[in-house]
Scaffold this active site. Structure first.
Site, PDB file in Angstrom:
ATOM      1  N   ASN A  45      42.432  21.105  71.321  1.00 37.90           N
ATOM      2  CA  ASN A  45      43.310  19.994  71.691  1.00 37.90           C
ATOM      3  C   ASN A  45      44.096  19.457  70.495  1.00 37.90           C
ATOM      4  OD1 ASN A  45      42.577  19.583  74.578  1.00 37.90           O
ATOM      5  ND2 ASN A  45      40.553  19.196  73.732  1.00 37.90           N
ATOM      6  N   ARG A  54      36.799  19.049  59.005  1.00 35.25           N
ATOM      7  CA  ARG A  54      35.486  18.714  58.462  1.00 35.25           C
ATOM      8  C   ARG A  54      35.435  19.082  56.987  1.00 35.25           C
ATOM      9  NH1 ARG A  54      34.933  15.988  62.169  1.00 35.25           N
ATOM     10  NH2 ARG A  54      33.230  15.789  63.675  1.00 35.25           N
ATOM     11  N   GLU A 109      31.563  11.893  51.948  1.00 37.35           N
ATOM     12  CA  GLU A 109      32.365  10.906  52.659  1.00 37.35           C
ATOM     13  C   GLU A 109      31.655   9.566  52.693  1.00 37.35           C
ATOM     14  OE1 GLU A 109      33.446  12.552  56.480  1.00 37.35           O
ATOM     15  OE2 GLU A 109      34.873  13.941  55.560  1.00 37.35           O
ATOM     16  N   HIS A 122      38.400  10.121  56.322  1.00 37.32           N
ATOM     17  CA  HIS A 122      38.107  10.587  57.686  1.00 37.32           C
ATOM     18  C   HIS A 122      38.601   9.572  58.723  1.00 37.32           C
ATOM     19  CE1 HIS A 122      35.321  13.803  59.564  1.00 37.32           C
ATOM     20  NE2 HIS A 122      36.290  13.494  60.407  1.00 37.32           N
ATOM     21  N   GLY A 128      41.158  10.110  60.907  1.00 37.00           N
ATOM     22  CA  GLY A 128      41.999  10.728  61.925  1.00 37.00           C
ATOM     23  C   GLY A 128      41.956  10.046  63.274  1.00 37.00           C
ATOM     24  N   ALA A 129      40.792   9.582  63.691  1.00 34.86           N
ATOM     25  CA  ALA A 129      40.647   8.964  65.007  1.00 34.86           C
ATOM     26  C   ALA A 129      40.610   7.447  64.949  1.00 34.86           C
ATOM     27  CB  ALA A 129      39.375   9.478  65.681  1.00 34.86           C
TER      28      ALA A 129
END
Length: 315
Positions: free
Chosen positions: A152, A235, A264, A285, A287-288
């Protein structure tokens, strides 16, 4: 506290957006992370929701009543999958729910690297005068993009670059059917070596597994253009960081955008050598982590847990 009044009960082990919590309370008897009872989840919970909290094999073994784990986001590497499989506990994550926000970050990182925004902003913040005639970047119009992993997120990335820059797209995904992505003009390759010499931007969208660890290392970087941009919003561990430092110091890449790292969040102590190259933009991290996506992924995970528990009750 498995259920009260025929409603399933869920323990929220971390903080979630207020809108997601309200949605949760409309479906479940909800144990909030501020409730002391949350500390008893291993003894009492039939369902939990997590975002970043590690759930170990020992946790699973203690949680005798646990029937389902909701996971906000796609990655489930923080949860011991083998222990869950042995108990038949599903990990109900949210594949696809964060695709657009991650794809937008890939665009942001690529453009920031292309226009050398990190160096400009850091120098200005350090009171170093930056004159426009001393800045140099590269345009993205018509540049070729290679996408490794066409789920996706990868597909959303392809659509963005194709639409915004008329980019030729190389696609690699050994698990997708032969007729995949019919709405995206692309060249599909069966081996990444067939795309590496041709791409101006290489972006990674695959899970971290034993097979994908160090998937991009010195041998792959050497096959890329010296003017290429590398993006990892998948990742940490997929890119060999020591090889990346060496490549940047040798001028083997134009620049790199990393939303994922071995450590991280990334720290100066760990990444000073990488950042000292002046050609890396790191984000922790994120991204979302748009407000809209955080609500959407949390509520999607909750819905999946609720549907599973209700179906289990019916069966």
């Amino acid at each position: 506290m498995g259920s009260i009044g025929h409603r399933p009960t869920i323990y929220l082990l971390e903080q979630f957006p207020p809108a997601a919590v309200a949605h949760c309370q409309s479906l479940f008897n909800t144990v909030l992370p501020t409730d002391p009872e949350v500390n008893n989840w291993r003894e009492n919970a039939t369902a939990i929701l997590v975002r970043e909290l590690t759930i170990s094999a020992d946790d699973i073994s203690q949680a005798k009543n646990l029937k389902a784990i909701g996971k906000q986001g796609v990655g489930i590497d923080i949860i011991n999958q083998e222990a869950c499989a042995k108990r038949g506990i599903p990990i109900l994550n949210t594949p696809g729910a964060n695709a657009q926000s991650v794809a937008e970050l890939v665009l942001s990182l690529t453009m920031a690297v292309a226009r050398q925004l990190r160096t400009i902003v850091v120098n200005q913040a350090a009171d170093i005068k930056v004159r426009k005639e001393h800045c140099s970047g590269t345009t993205l119009q018509g540049k070729t993009v290679g996408i490794i992993g066409m789920g996706n997120i990868g597909l959303a990335v392809g659509r963005i670059f194709r639409g915004a820059f008329n980019s030729p797209i190389f696609a690699y995904d050994p698990f997708a059917p032969k007729d995949a992505w019919p709405d995206l003009d692309h060249i599909r390759v069966d081996n990444i070596d067939d795309m590496l010499p041709h791409v101006d931007v290489l972006t990674l969208h695959l899970p971290l597994t034993p097979k994908t660890r160090n998937f991009i290392a010195a041998p792959q970087i050497r096959k890329m253009k010296q003017s290429a941009i590398l993006i990892n919003a998948a990742r940490g561990g997929i890119v060999n960081e020591e090889d990346l430092i060496a490549a940047l110091n040798e001028g083997a890449l134009y620049g790199v955008g990393l939303d994922c790292h071995d450590e991280e969040p990334p720290t100066l102590g760990r990444y000073s050598k990488l950042w000292a190259t002046g050609r890396v933009i790191s984000t922790p991290h994120i991204g979302a982590t748009t407000s809209e996506t955080q609500i959407h992924t949390a509520t999607t995970a909750l819905n999946r847990v609720y549907d599973y528990l209700i179906k289990s009750q019916a069966d």
